[in-house]
Structure formats: structure tokens, C-alpha cells
Design a protein around this motif. Structure first.
Motif, PDB file in Angstrom:
ATOM      1  N   VAL A 184      -2.145  12.371  -2.016  1.00 26.48           N
ATOM      2  CA  VAL A 184      -3.494  12.681  -2.467  1.00 26.48           C
ATOM      3  C   VAL A 184      -3.477  13.633  -3.650  1.00 26.48           C
ATOM      4  O   VAL A 184      -4.110  13.398  -4.688  1.00 26.48           O
ATOM      5  CB  VAL A 184      -4.331  13.282  -1.311  1.00 26.48           C
ATOM      6  CG1 VAL A 184      -5.660  13.831  -1.836  1.00 26.48           C
ATOM      7  CG2 VAL A 184      -4.584  12.230  -0.245  1.00 26.48           C
ATOM      8  N   LYS A 185      -2.745  14.719  -3.528  1.00 26.44           N
ATOM      9  CA  LYS A 185      -2.677  15.703  -4.602  1.00 26.44           C
ATOM     10  C   LYS A 185      -1.786  15.247  -5.753  1.00 26.44           C
ATOM     11  O   LYS A 185      -1.867  15.774  -6.868  1.00 26.44           O
ATOM     12  CB  LYS A 185      -2.178  17.045  -4.060  1.00 26.44           C
ATOM     13  CG  LYS A 185      -3.170  17.756  -3.152  1.00 26.44           C
ATOM     14  CD  LYS A 185      -2.652  19.134  -2.772  1.00 26.44           C
ATOM     15  CE  LYS A 185      -3.734  19.963  -2.084  1.00 26.44           C
ATOM     16  NZ  LYS A 185      -4.172  19.407  -0.818  1.00 26.44           N
ATOM     17  N   GLY A 186      -0.908  14.272  -5.485  1.00 30.07           N
ATOM     18  CA  GLY A 186       0.016  13.822  -6.530  1.00 30.07           C
ATOM     19  C   GLY A 186       0.988  14.901  -6.925  1.00 30.07           C
ATOM     20  O   GLY A 186       1.371  15.010  -8.097  1.00 30.07           O
ATOM     21  N   LEU A 187       1.400  15.688  -5.946  1.00 33.98           N
ATOM     22  CA  LEU A 187       2.285  16.816  -6.204  1.00 33.98           C
ATOM     23  C   LEU A 187       3.454  16.820  -5.233  1.00 33.98           C
ATOM     24  O   LEU A 187       3.348  16.309  -4.113  1.00 33.98           O
ATOM     25  CB  LEU A 187       1.519  18.143  -6.062  1.00 33.98           C
ATOM     26  CG  LEU A 187       0.378  18.408  -7.049  1.00 33.98           C
ATOM     27  CD1 LEU A 187      -0.371  19.661  -6.634  1.00 33.98           C
ATOM     28  CD2 LEU A 187       0.934  18.535  -8.463  1.00 33.98           C
ATOM     29  N   ALA A 188       4.558  17.391  -5.695  1.00 34.30           N
ATOM     30  CA  ALA A 188       5.716  17.601  -4.838  1.00 34.30           C
ATOM     31  C   ALA A 188       5.840  19.097  -4.551  1.00 34.30           C
ATOM     32  O   ALA A 188       5.704  19.909  -5.470  1.00 34.30           O
ATOM     33  CB  ALA A 188       6.986  17.094  -5.513  1.00 34.30           C
ATOM     34  N   PRO A 189       6.072  19.482  -3.306  1.00 34.44           N
ATOM     35  CA  PRO A 189       6.211  20.901  -2.993  1.00 34.44           C
ATOM     36  C   PRO A 189       7.476  21.529  -3.557  1.00 34.44           C
ATOM     37  O   PRO A 189       7.612  22.745  -3.582  1.00 34.44           O
ATOM     38  CB  PRO A 189       6.221  20.930  -1.463  1.00 34.44           C
ATOM     39  CG  PRO A 189       6.655  19.558  -1.055  1.00 34.44           C
ATOM     40  CD  PRO A 189       6.156  18.636  -2.103  1.00 34.44           C
ATOM     41  N   GLY A 190       8.410  20.702  -4.010  1.00 36.76           N
ATOM     42  CA  GLY A 190       9.650  21.206  -4.587  1.00 36.76           C
ATOM     43  C   GLY A 190      10.346  20.112  -5.373  1.00 36.76           C
ATOM     44  O   GLY A 190       9.921  18.952  -5.386  1.00 36.76           O
ATOM     45  N   ASN A 191      11.438  20.480  -6.028  1.00 40.97           N
ATOM     46  CA  ASN A 191      12.178  19.523  -6.865  1.00 40.97           C
ATOM     47  C   ASN A 191      13.520  19.104  -6.276  1.00 40.97           C
ATOM     48  O   ASN A 191      14.247  18.336  -6.909  1.00 40.97           O
ATOM     49  CB  ASN A 191      12.401  20.134  -8.251  1.00 40.97           C
ATOM     50  CG  ASN A 191      11.129  20.192  -9.063  1.00 40.97           C
ATOM     51  OD1 ASN A 191      10.530  19.162  -9.358  1.00 40.97           O
ATOM     52  ND2 ASN A 191      10.696  21.394  -9.417  1.00 40.97           N
TER      53      ASN A 191
ATOM     54  N   GLU B  88       0.829  -1.203   0.000  1.00 39.18           N
ATOM     55  CA  GLU B  88       0.000   0.000   0.000  1.00 39.18           C
ATOM     56  C   GLU B  88       0.866   1.257   0.000  1.00 39.18           C
ATOM     57  O   GLU B  88       0.593   2.218  -0.747  1.00 39.18           O
ATOM     58  CB  GLU B  88      -0.923   0.013   1.220  1.00 39.18           C
ATOM     59  CG  GLU B  88      -2.069  -0.976   1.141  1.00 39.18           C
ATOM     60  CD  GLU B  88      -2.947  -0.926   2.387  1.00 39.18           C
ATOM     61  OE1 GLU B  88      -2.816   0.057   3.169  1.00 39.18           O
ATOM     62  OE2 GLU B  88      -3.741  -1.858   2.593  1.00 39.18           O
ATOM     63  N   LEU B  89       1.890   1.250   0.826  1.00 39.01           N
ATOM     64  CA  LEU B  89       2.779   2.410   0.863  1.00 39.01           C
ATOM     65  C   LEU B  89       3.546   2.541  -0.445  1.00 39.01           C
ATOM     66  O   LEU B  89       3.709   3.646  -0.974  1.00 39.01           O
ATOM     67  CB  LEU B  89       3.759   2.282   2.037  1.00 39.01           C
ATOM     68  CG  LEU B  89       4.819   3.386   2.144  1.00 39.01           C
ATOM     69  CD1 LEU B  89       4.178   4.772   2.226  1.00 39.01           C
ATOM     70  CD2 LEU B  89       5.728   3.151   3.345  1.00 39.01           C
ATOM     71  N   GLY B  90       4.007   1.419  -0.973  1.00 47.13           N
ATOM     72  CA  GLY B  90       4.721   1.464  -2.245  1.00 47.13           C
ATOM     73  C   GLY B  90       3.870   2.068  -3.348  1.00 47.13           C
ATOM     74  O   GLY B  90       4.350   2.894  -4.135  1.00 47.13           O
ATOM     75  N   GLN B  91       2.591   1.694  -3.397  1.00 47.46           N
ATOM     76  CA  GLN B  91       1.700   2.239  -4.407  1.00 47.46           C
ATOM     77  C   GLN B  91       1.468   3.735  -4.205  1.00 47.46           C
ATOM     78  O   GLN B  91       1.351   4.503  -5.178  1.00 47.46           O
ATOM     79  CB  GLN B  91       0.357   1.505  -4.365  1.00 47.46           C
ATOM     80  CG  GLN B  91       0.420   0.074  -4.855  1.00 47.46           C
ATOM     81  CD  GLN B  91       0.803  -0.019  -6.331  1.00 47.46           C
ATOM     82  OE1 GLN B  91       0.316   0.738  -7.167  1.00 47.46           O
ATOM     83  NE2 GLN B  91       1.703  -0.941  -6.645  1.00 47.46           N
ATOM     84  N   ALA B  92       1.416   4.174  -2.955  1.00 50.22           N
ATOM     85  CA  ALA B  92       1.217   5.596  -2.667  1.00 50.22           C
ATOM     86  C   ALA B  92       2.423   6.431  -3.080  1.00 50.22           C
ATOM     87  O   ALA B  92       2.282   7.608  -3.447  1.00 50.22           O
ATOM     88  CB  ALA B  92       0.930   5.786  -1.176  1.00 50.22           C
ATOM     89  N   LEU B  93       3.604   5.817  -3.037  1.00 45.17           N
ATOM     90  CA  LEU B  93       4.829   6.553  -3.351  1.00 45.17           C
ATOM     91  C   LEU B  93       5.245   6.456  -4.817  1.00 45.17           C
ATOM     92  O   LEU B  93       5.996   7.295  -5.300  1.00 45.17           O
ATOM     93  CB  LEU B  93       5.981   6.046  -2.477  1.00 45.17           C
ATOM     94  CG  LEU B  93       5.871   6.291  -0.970  1.00 45.17           C
ATOM     95  CD1 LEU B  93       7.070   5.665  -0.260  1.00 45.17           C
ATOM     96  CD2 LEU B  93       5.776   7.774  -0.640  1.00 45.17           C
ATOM     97  N   LEU B  94       4.777   5.451  -5.524  1.00 46.81           N
ATOM     98  CA  LEU B  94       5.230   5.220  -6.903  1.00 46.81           C
ATOM     99  C   LEU B  94       5.117   6.453  -7.808  1.00 46.81           C
ATOM    100  O   LEU B  94       6.050   6.735  -8.583  1.00 46.81           O
ATOM    101  CB  LEU B  94       4.470   4.057  -7.527  1.00 46.81           C
ATOM    102  CG  LEU B  94       5.070   2.658  -7.373  1.00 46.81           C
ATOM    103  CD1 LEU B  94       4.191   1.631  -8.063  1.00 46.81           C
ATOM    104  CD2 LEU B  94       6.490   2.600  -7.912  1.00 46.81           C
ATOM    105  N   PRO B  95       4.019   7.220  -7.761  1.00 44.83           N
ATOM    106  CA  PRO B  95       3.932   8.386  -8.653  1.00 44.83           C
ATOM    107  C   PRO B  95       5.026   9.418  -8.425  1.00 44.83           C
ATOM    108  O   PRO B  95       5.326  10.213  -9.321  1.00 44.83           O
ATOM    109  CB  PRO B  95       2.549   8.971  -8.328  1.00 44.83           C
ATOM    110  CG  PRO B  95       1.764   7.818  -7.801  1.00 44.83           C
ATOM    111  CD  PRO B  95       2.748   6.999  -7.038  1.00 44.83           C
ATOM    112  N   ALA B  96       5.641   9.417  -7.256  1.00 46.52           N
ATOM    113  CA  ALA B  96       6.717  10.376  -6.977  1.00 46.52           C
ATOM    114  C   ALA B  96       7.929  10.135  -7.860  1.00 46.52           C
ATOM    115  O   ALA B  96       8.760  11.029  -8.043  1.00 46.52           O
ATOM    116  CB  ALA B  96       7.123  10.298  -5.505  1.00 46.52           C
ATOM    117  N   PHE B  97       8.037   8.930  -8.416  1.00 47.66           N
ATOM    118  CA  PHE B  97       9.191   8.588  -9.248  1.00 47.66           C
ATOM    119  C   PHE B  97       8.991   8.997 -10.708  1.00 47.66           C
ATOM    120  O   PHE B  97       9.904   8.831 -11.519  1.00 47.66           O
ATOM    121  CB  PHE B  97       9.460   7.082  -9.177  1.00 47.66           C
ATOM    122  CG  PHE B  97       9.917   6.604  -7.823  1.00 47.66           C
ATOM    123  CD1 PHE B  97      11.247   6.343  -7.567  1.00 47.66           C
ATOM    124  CD2 PHE B  97       8.995   6.419  -6.791  1.00 47.66           C
ATOM    125  CE1 PHE B  97      11.674   5.907  -6.315  1.00 47.66           C
ATOM    126  CE2 PHE B  97       9.411   5.983  -5.538  1.00 47.66           C
ATOM    127  CZ  PHE B  97      10.741   5.731  -5.299  1.00 47.66           C
TER     128      PHE B  97
END
Length: 377
Positions: free
Chosen positions: A125-132, A102-111
Motif C-alpha cells: 500500500v505504501k510502496g515502501l520497504a522498511p529496509g534495504n 494479483e500478487l505479482g502486480q502487488a510485488l512488482l514495485p519492490a523490484f
């Protein structure tokens, strides 16, 4: 056992316990970091009742939260805690793998960045990163957990994300902000795939990437030579450029190093004290005896920093100004000893002549003929 009871009483379901105020705080997503990260410790210490008590808490964790979380901390604390406990208990508790997935799936879009490097923080939830921005220690310290998660879930996407990062690190060159092979600056831009500074550290912000190179090689039983190569290349560069010695002592010093200017800093931080253990492991696995000598020298420094403190506690950072570049020919010898040895050899040739006269008697003296062979006379 008392600490576990205290945690469960005052900070159950939260990340950190504040023992004096008996309050809690949540710097790691509020998913119960101390409890999850400590699962494997409970198993190793055979605290079976405490482990069984902790398991029901896992089902309450919701990894899909509308807040920014650290990709790195979530991986090493939660994924690492869940997967290590899953393996140590012989895969008897499916909830451990379920929550890890479950955690892996939540983090995958960050890659999903142009470089394949995840940013420092991510909002599931937002599928966004506050910075790069991110760090080499962060992107280089995900592979063990992702590879293990891929193994147990049979979802190779996790392994693919880990390998993309490894390949980036392997191929990073001058165009990415590299100045010396194997010595990675700390800061990175995830969107551009480029280093943002030139300082390499085996302490804070850089430490664990080098440790993971070695452990990835061990995890895969040496079947992927790339991991071993990444480790030995970095260690060789570290010894050549970064490592310092304190003349006349067995102390070795490993400060941060500016790879662009070639200047070493004059401090070493406590996190660097993991290096002796890493080098000792690598020395055995790759048959590198000099690395064991260096491991002992760095360990002597770390031990001294504990023993020289009135409290017996090591400082976070210490400074040393009178250091020389590491040289195996002069290591552990004082400057006077080095100077004397050279003067003895070159002092008008008299010592050399005396030495020769002592070991070569007239009866055994030989001459060298033009054809390069020796004959007695």
C-alpha cells in the motif's frame, strides 16, 4: 485429510495453525499461507474434495495490505502454490492464475531498486520497504515463479525482473563484494547491489539460489545456457573450496565458508541436506559422475545424523572438528591408509624394485634406445 480439516476449522484464512492451542498466527501476510502453499499437495494426493473446498477461500484474499510482507516468502509460498496448482489441474481453475497475477502486480514495485534486487520486505500500500537488506537465497529464489507467471499471463515484465536479478548474480565481481567465482556471500544490500559479508553457505540464507540455477535450466529445457553455467560454476567452486571429508569414512561435510579468509566453519546445518538431491539431479543432467559420489557422501552424513539420535530426529546443526579438505584421491580412506600407501611406495625403493622384479622376467626385460623406442634383449 485430518490435518486439512483441522486447518480449515481453526485457521481458515490464516497462515499457520497452532495445533495445541487451536489458534493461528499470520507471519506471511495473513493470506492463508498453509492453505495456498498446500494446494498442489492436495492435487498430487488426489484429495479432490479438500481442493474444491479450498478454492472459494482464494477469492477472499486481498494482497494489497498496509503492512510489510516478505517478497521471498510471498513468492515461494503463494505464487508457487497458486501456479503449481494451476498447472497440475491443467489450467481448469482461472482463479488460481488470477490471484497469482494479483500478487505479482502487488510485488512488482519492490523490484524498482537501483540494482533490480528487491528488498527483504515490502509494503504494497505504501510502496515502501522498511529496509534495504536482503539475502542471496531470497533474490535468487524468485525466478521459477516469475518465469512461470510470465508464461501464463503473457506479461513479460515478470520474466524481465527475474532476468535482471540473474544477470546481476552472473556478473557480480570483486567490486560487489565477491571473492570467489560462484560462491555468493549471504547478505546483500538491495539499494547498492553489494554483498555485506563474505560467508557463503549451502545451508541457511544461501541454499536455494544454487538449487534454482539448476531448476531454471530444467524449466527452460536447457534453452538458456546461462542457467546451467551458473550452476556448474558454483558447484565446481564449492567442491574446490568448501567441501570437507571425515577421514576414514564416507561422510562428507559442507559447512559455511568465509570466501575472504578461506576458512571453513566447523558446523553444518540441516538445510544443507537438500544438496544431495540437487547434486544427483545435476549429475544426471550434465553427466558429472563425481557429483553423484559427492551426493552420496553428503547424504550418508545427513542419514547418520538421524540414525544416531535417540529420538530419530536430526538436529538443526551439528559440528565436526576433525575434517580435511575434500580430495577425490584420499576420500573414504583413513589417514593411516594414506600414510601406509606412501610409505610402501617410497621406502628406500625396495618395494618398487620387488614389484618390478615380479612382473618383468629376464627374458622380457627391455631397454630404451636414444630414439625413445623400446627393444627386447
Amino acid at each position: 485429510m485430518f490435518a486439512t480439516e483441522f486447518l480449515m476449522k481453526y485457521a481458515k484464512g490464516h497462515d499457520e495453525l497452532m495445533p495445541v492451542s487451536q489458534q493461528y498466527k499470520n507471519p506471511f501476510g495473513g493470506w492463508g499461507a498453509s492453505l495456498v502453499d498446500g494446494l498442489s499437495t492436495l492435487v498430487v494426493m488426489e484429495l479432490h474434495e479438500e481442493f474444491e473446498e479450498a478454492l472459494p477461500e482464494l477469492a477472499k484474499i486481498n494482497f494489497t495490505v498496509d503492512q510489510k510482507v516478505s517478497v521471498f516468502e510471498s513468492t515461494i509460498r503463494y505464487l508457487g502454490g497458486l501456479l503449481s496448482a494451476y498447472e497440475l489441474t491443467n489450467q481448469k481453475h482461472p482463479i488460481l492464475l488470477q490471484k497469482a497475477d494479483e500478487l505479482g502486480q502487488a510485488l512488482l514495485p519492490a523490484f524498482e531498486t537501483p540494482s533490480g534486487l528487491p528488498p527483504h520486505e515490502w509494503n504494497p500500500v505504501k510502496g515502501l520497504a522498511p529496509g534495504n537488506n536482503t539475502l542471496i537465497a531470497e533474490v535468487g529464489t524468485l525466478q521459477l515463479e516469475l518465469l512461470t507467471l510470465a508464461l501464463h499471463t503473457q506479461n513479460q515484465v515478470y520474466a524481465e525482473k527475474a532476468q535482471i536479478i540473474t544477470d546481476f548474480i552472473d556478473s557480480a565481481g570483486y567490486e560487489h563484494g565477491m571473492y570467489l567465482p560462484g560462491l555468493y556471500p549471504s547478505g546483500l544490500r538491495a539499494d547498492k547491489g553489494r554483498f555485506t559479508d563474505s560467508t557463503c553457505s549451502f545451508g541457511a540464507m544461501g541454499d536455494s539460489v544454487y538449487e534454482y540455477f539448476l531448476k531454471e535450466y530444467i524449466l527452460t529445457d536447457g534453452s538458456i545456457p546461462q542457467y546451467g553455467y551458473l550452476y556448474t560454476r558454483s558447484i565446481d567452486s564449492m567442491k574446490h573450496h568448501m567441501l570437507r571429508q571425515l577421514p576414514g569414512t564416507e561422510f562428507l561435510f559442507l559447512p559455511p565458508y568465509d570466501t575472504r579468509s578461506g576458512q571453513a566453519k566447523n558446523f553444518m546445518d540441516h538445510l544443507t541436506c537438500f544438496v544431495p538431491g540437487m547434486l544427483a539431479m545435476g549429475a544426471q543432467i550434465f553427466d558429472r559422475p563425481e557429483d553423484m559420489v559427492i551426493a552420496k557422501g553428503l547424504l550418508e552424513t545427513c542419514v547418520y545424523m538421524y540414525r544416531s539420535s535417540e529420538t530419530g530426529l536430526c538436529p538443526e546443526t551439528w559440528f565436526a572438528s576433525d575434517t580435511d579438505k575434500y580430495n577425490p584421491l584420499t576420500y573414504a580412506r583413513s589417514k593411516d591408509e594414506i600414510k601406509h600407501s606412501r610409505e610402501w611406495w617410497y621406502a628406500e625403493g625396495k618395494h618398487l624394485k620387488a614389484f618390478i622384479s615380479c612382473i618383468v622376467s629376464p627374458e622380457t626385460q627391455s631397454t630404451k634406445s636414444m630414439d625413445g623406442k623400446y627393444s627386447s634383449r
